[in-house]
Design an enzyme around this catalytic site. Structure first.
Site, PDB file in Angstrom:
ATOM      1  N   GLY A 172      25.624  13.846 -28.226  1.00 14.85           N
ATOM      2  CA  GLY A 172      25.139  14.541 -27.034  1.00 14.85           C
ATOM      3  C   GLY A 172      25.651  13.887 -25.765  1.00 14.85           C
ATOM      4  O   GLY A 172      25.803  14.545 -24.726  1.00 14.85           O
ATOM      5  N   ALA A 173      25.927  12.591 -25.865  1.00 10.79           N
ATOM      6  CA  ALA A 173      26.402  11.877 -24.677  1.00 10.79           C
ATOM      7  C   ALA A 173      27.755  12.415 -24.229  1.00 10.79           C
ATOM      8  O   ALA A 173      28.087  12.369 -23.045  1.00 10.79           O
ATOM      9  CB  ALA A 173      26.466  10.390 -24.973  1.00 10.79           C
TER      10      ALA A 173
ATOM     11  N   GLY B 284       0.828  -1.207   0.000  1.00 16.22           N
ATOM     12  CA  GLY B 284       0.000   0.000   0.000  1.00 16.22           C
ATOM     13  C   GLY B 284       0.857   1.249   0.000  1.00 16.22           C
ATOM     14  O   GLY B 284       1.977   1.277  -0.522  1.00 16.22           O
ATOM     15  N   GLY B 285       0.313   2.294   0.622  1.00 14.84           N
ATOM     16  CA  GLY B 285       1.039   3.566   0.672  1.00 14.84           C
ATOM     17  C   GLY B 285       2.340   3.467   1.444  1.00 14.84           C
ATOM     18  O   GLY B 285       3.183   4.363   1.354  1.00 14.84           O
TER      19      GLY B 285
HETATM   20  C1  HXC Z   1      -3.872  -4.418  11.335  1.00 17.10           C
HETATM   21  C2  HXC Z   1      -2.764  -6.259  10.552  1.00 17.10           C
HETATM   22  C3  HXC Z   1      -2.512  -5.602   9.314  1.00 17.10           C
HETATM   23  C4  HXC Z   1      -2.997  -4.284   9.164  1.00 17.10           C
HETATM   24  C5  HXC Z   1      -1.646  -7.558   9.225  1.00 17.10           C
HETATM   25  N1  HXC Z   1      -2.200  -7.465  10.435  1.00 17.10           N
HETATM   26  N2  HXC Z   1      -1.831  -6.447   8.516  1.00 17.10           N
HETATM   27  N3  HXC Z   1      -3.429  -5.661  11.544  1.00 17.10           N
HETATM   28  N4  HXC Z   1      -3.659  -3.723  10.199  1.00 17.10           N
HETATM   29  N5  HXC Z   1      -2.776  -3.612   8.045  1.00 17.10           N
HETATM   30  C6  HXC Z   1      -2.179  -8.463  11.492  1.00 17.10           C
HETATM   31  C7  HXC Z   1      -3.010  -9.680  11.193  1.00 17.10           C
HETATM   32  O1  HXC Z   1      -4.343  -9.476  11.593  1.00 17.10           O
HETATM   33  C8  HXC Z   1      -2.326 -10.726  12.052  1.00 17.10           C
HETATM   34  O2  HXC Z   1      -2.725 -10.551  13.378  1.00 17.10           O
HETATM   35  C9  HXC Z   1      -0.877 -10.326  11.977  1.00 17.10           C
HETATM   36  O3  HXC Z   1      -0.859  -8.959  11.597  1.00 17.10           O
HETATM   37  C10 HXC Z   1      -0.098 -11.107  10.952  1.00 17.10           C
HETATM   38  O4  HXC Z   1      -0.794 -11.073   9.740  1.00 17.10           O
HETATM   39  P1  HXC Z   1      -1.012 -12.381   8.851  1.00 17.10           P
HETATM   40  O5  HXC Z   1      -1.967 -12.043   7.793  1.00 17.10           O
HETATM   41  O6  HXC Z   1      -1.322 -13.542   9.729  1.00 17.10           O
HETATM   42  O7  HXC Z   1       0.456 -12.597   8.294  1.00 17.10           O
HETATM   43  P2  HXC Z   1       0.906 -13.043   6.855  1.00 17.10           P
HETATM   44  O8  HXC Z   1       0.139 -14.249   6.405  1.00 17.10           O
HETATM   45  O9  HXC Z   1       2.386 -13.148   6.918  1.00 17.10           O
HETATM   46  O10 HXC Z   1       0.498 -11.854   5.883  1.00 17.10           O
HETATM   47  C11 HXC Z   1       1.046 -10.590   6.039  1.00 17.10           C
HETATM   48  C12 HXC Z   1       0.335  -9.576   5.129  1.00 17.10           C
HETATM   49  C13 HXC Z   1      -1.191  -9.633   5.390  1.00 17.10           C
HETATM   50  C14 HXC Z   1       0.631  -9.922   3.685  1.00 17.10           C
HETATM   51  C15 HXC Z   1       0.946  -8.210   5.442  1.00 17.10           C
HETATM   52  O11 HXC Z   1      -1.421  -9.570   6.790  1.00 17.10           O
HETATM   53  C16 HXC Z   1      -1.902  -8.517   4.721  1.00 17.10           C
HETATM   54  O12 HXC Z   1      -2.182  -8.579   3.531  1.00 17.10           O
HETATM   55  N6  HXC Z   1      -2.252  -7.474   5.499  1.00 17.10           N
HETATM   56  C17 HXC Z   1      -3.008  -6.379   5.010  1.00 17.10           C
HETATM   57  C18 HXC Z   1      -2.206  -5.533   4.070  1.00 17.10           C
HETATM   58  C19 HXC Z   1      -2.923  -4.281   3.681  1.00 17.10           C
HETATM   59  O13 HXC Z   1      -3.827  -4.357   2.816  1.00 17.10           O
HETATM   60  N7  HXC Z   1      -2.628  -3.176   4.333  1.00 17.10           N
HETATM   61  C20 HXC Z   1      -3.285  -1.945   4.149  1.00 17.10           C
HETATM   62  C21 HXC Z   1      -2.611  -1.344   2.892  1.00 17.10           C
HETATM   63  S1  HXC Z   1      -3.286   0.206   2.500  1.00 17.10           S
HETATM   64  P3  HXC Z   1      -2.665 -11.723  14.471  1.00 17.10           P
HETATM   65  O14 HXC Z   1      -3.392 -11.196  15.636  1.00 17.10           O
HETATM   66  O15 HXC Z   1      -3.302 -12.909  13.825  1.00 17.10           O
HETATM   67  O16 HXC Z   1      -1.217 -11.936  14.738  1.00 17.10           O
HETATM   68  C22 HXC Z   1      -2.219   1.227   3.208  1.00 17.10           C
HETATM   69  C23 HXC Z   1      -2.612   2.631   3.032  1.00 17.10           C
HETATM   70  C24 HXC Z   1      -1.493   3.549   3.338  1.00 17.10           C
HETATM   71  O17 HXC Z   1      -1.257   0.898   3.779  1.00 17.10           O
HETATM   72  C25 HXC Z   1      -1.726   4.817   2.633  1.00 17.10           C
HETATM   73  C26 HXC Z   1      -0.657   5.763   2.808  1.00 17.10           C
HETATM   74  C27 HXC Z   1      -0.716   6.809   1.745  1.00 17.10           C
END
Ligand code: HXC
Length: 513
Positions: free
Chosen positions: A403-404, A169-170
């Site tokens: 030019g290079a 993401g961001g």
């Molecule tokens: C809260 C989160 C989280 C998140 C993971 N966890 N991402 N909690 N917010 N963004 C937590 C899970 O619930 C889990 O909790 C623990 O972290 C581990 O995650 P898993 O999924 O079990 O691990 P894994 O299989 O290794 O996968 C990791 C991952 C996946 C690929 C990062 O968790 C995932 O896709 N997360 C979401 C990614 C995402 O979409 N983020 C938002 C992006 S948008 P427990 O309690 O089970 O340990 C963004 C906007 C920013 O970032 C903008 C800025 C401009």
């Protein structure tokens, strides 16, 4: 007091356990270190001072108030690496997947502010699932607070991002604004949207690794400057990288002791083939000229037709930009221009003198390059060199065409010294193309067209395929024996050590982005 000390001890132990033993074990099973282990290996022993160890998130939604972890998923602080101060944050994947909450962001911002106020590098060890989903917009605000500081700090203190897990993401945009990104192979990835979203939107099936793994970003996108085999290799490379760079934009890079040796480079001229159309590896020349084993290549796997990296000459840091005749004849294309420009600007921002090795047949022709903007992108390299005020020296080892010639740190655009080897060819274009254009009528009317073309080609070659026309005008300061190159460069950079250039007053330039 004893009781209160016990409470403190318990709280520290709780914080040190992050998201708990099971999640730590899971982290290890993935071949990853924990956030604290990474800091332990990165910093000088006993030097790390942690800030905000007991910070917690402030969310109540979704039952979050029942799940509190001391530190809130990021370890922040300062300490030394080889005795030099750095500010560090290390995201803890065992706490909500290292996701960024408001409190987590505030901790990162605090150490960035301290780094700016005190003039020292910031190193971010990223391992995060992105915005803390339970916090909504507050988390997005936290990211923006970091991006803003990244931008203010750009060019003031070096900023380095290690990607040691997911970065989605961001979240990718903070590393993207920093000076260098280093990714760990097989356990880290970076993308704006993951494979699932890609599938929904573009119907492409792609794995995380192919979409945004370390080698993808090293070879295809150029997003990462370095790759590491594993986390320990990554940490060792971070330590190595900072040996080349200063604490901030007002200081010089550290100087290291070096052993004087015979500075003549016997036989180095033999690296250049007799036939000017045959390739050779510019890295062979680089490694002979610089201090032994001091080259640290940046963007090694990206746009390999240009080579950039840090080295030391007489113990002092220099930035090297070199055309690579072994890949695409060293031609300048879009990727090479952007790669070169970014490196030149980093070196200039942080007082690292530039050494250019030039062997370039020109800019890459073709519709692909033109339609994708070789004009604007080539201009980036030109602009970057033009505005650089650090000491700048060029060695033309063979071709400097078109030019290079101008772009690759010529004296016309502010280089301090241009040397050429006797085999240098400095001209508007290659002899064949030149003869076909300027002697077009003579050639087409001649009975023996082939022979006439050869004759005219030779005439052009004799006139321009040497460095003496440029030397006669002072564009080349000296035609040197290749074996004297190191000795000349040692003297030249020593002579330029106190160079100061006053740039014209402006808010900031407008590099062709
Ligand atoms: C809260 C989160 C989280 C998140 C993971 N966890 N991402 N909690 N917010 N963004 C937590 C899970 O619930 C889990 O909790 C623990 O972290 C581990 O995650 P898993 O999924 O079990 O691990 P894994 O299989 O290794 O996968 C990791 C991952 C996946 C690929 C990062 O968790 C995932 O896709 N997360 C979401 C990614 C995402 O979409 N983020 C938002 C992006 S948008 P427990 O309690 O089970 O340990 C963004 C906007 C920013 O970032 C903008 C800025 C401009």
């Amino acid at each position: 007091m004893k009781e209160k000390l016990e409470i403190l001890k318990h709280k520290i132990a709780e914080a040190e356990l992050g998201g708990g033993k099971k999640r730590i074990d899971d982290q290890h099973k993935k071949g990853k270190l924990t956030a604290r282990e990474r800091i332990h290996f990165l910093m000088d022993e006993g030097s790390f001072e942690e800030l905000g160890m007991f910070v917690t998130h402030r969310t109540h939604d979704f039952g979050m108030h029942k799940e509190q972890y001391l530190g809130d998923g990021v370890i922040t602080g300062y300490g030394t690496i080889n005795g030099r101060m750095v500010y560090v944050y290390s995201q803890d994947f065992t706490v909500f997947g290292g996701s960024l909450s408001e409190a987590h962001a505030t901790k990162i911002c605090r150490i960035m502010d301290l780094a700016m106020e005190n003039g020292a590098p910031v190193i971010g060890l990223n391992d995060s699932g992105g915005a803390r989903i339970q916090e909504g917009v507050v988390s997005l605000g936290g990211y923006a607070d970091i991006f803003y500081r990244n931008t203010l700090a750009s060019g003031v203190v070096p900023q380095i991002s290690a990607i040691m897990g997911p970065c989605a993401g961001g979240a990718v945009y903070s590393p993207a604004i920093t000076d260098f990104i280093m990714m760990v192979e097989n356990t880290s990835y970076m993308f704006v949207t993951g494979p699932n979203v890609v599938k929904t939107v573009t119907h492409e099936e792609v794995s995380s690794e192919d979409l945004g793994g370390a080698m993808t970003h090293a070879v295809k996108s150029g997003v990462t400057h370095f790759t590491a085999l594993n986390e320990i290799d990554c940490i060792n490379q971070l330590k190595k990288l900072i040996t080349y760079i200063p604490q901030n934009c007002e200081e010089p890079a550290p100087v290291y002791a070096y052993e004087h040796r015979d500075e003549t480079l016997k036989g180095i001229e033999n690296i250049i083939p007799e036939n000017p159309n045959q390739p050779y590896d510019i890295k062979e020349i680089i490694s002979r000229v610089i201090d032994t084993d001091s080259f640290y290549e940046v963007h090694k796997n990206f746009a390999e037709n240009i080579v950039v990296g840090f080295a030391r000459l007489g113990g002092r840091s220099i930035g090297i930009v070199a055309n690579q005749p072994a890949v695409l004849a060293g031609v300048l294309d879009i990727k090479a221009s952007v790669k070169g420009a970014r490196f030149v600007r980093f070196c200039d921002a942080f007082n690292i003198p530039l050494l250019v090795f030039e062997d370039v047949p020109g800019f890459m022709p073709g519709t692909d390059q033109e339609w994708n903007g070789i004009i604007m992108n080539g201009a980036k390299l030109l602009y970057a060199f033009c505005e650089a005020t650090v000491p700048r020296v060029t060695v033309i080892t063979r071709k400097a065409y078109g030019g290079a010639y101008d772009v690759m740190n010529s004296k016309h655009i502010g280089a301090d010294m241009n040397f050429a080897w006797p085999c240098a060819e400095i001209a508007v274009m290659g002899a064949k193309g030149a003869a076909e254009i300027i002697f077009k009528k003579e050639i087409t009317t001649a009975e023996d067209k082939e022979a006439k073309l050869k004759e005219k080609e030779l005439e052009y070659l004799q006139k321009f395929a040497n460095p003496y026309g440029a030397a006669a005008r002072g564009y080349i300061d000296e035609v040197i024996k290749p074996e004297d190159t190191r000795m000349k460069l040692l003297k030249t950079f020593a002579m330029l050590q106190n160079k100061t250039v006053k740039a014209p007053k402006k808010k900031h330039g407008n590099i062709p982005l």
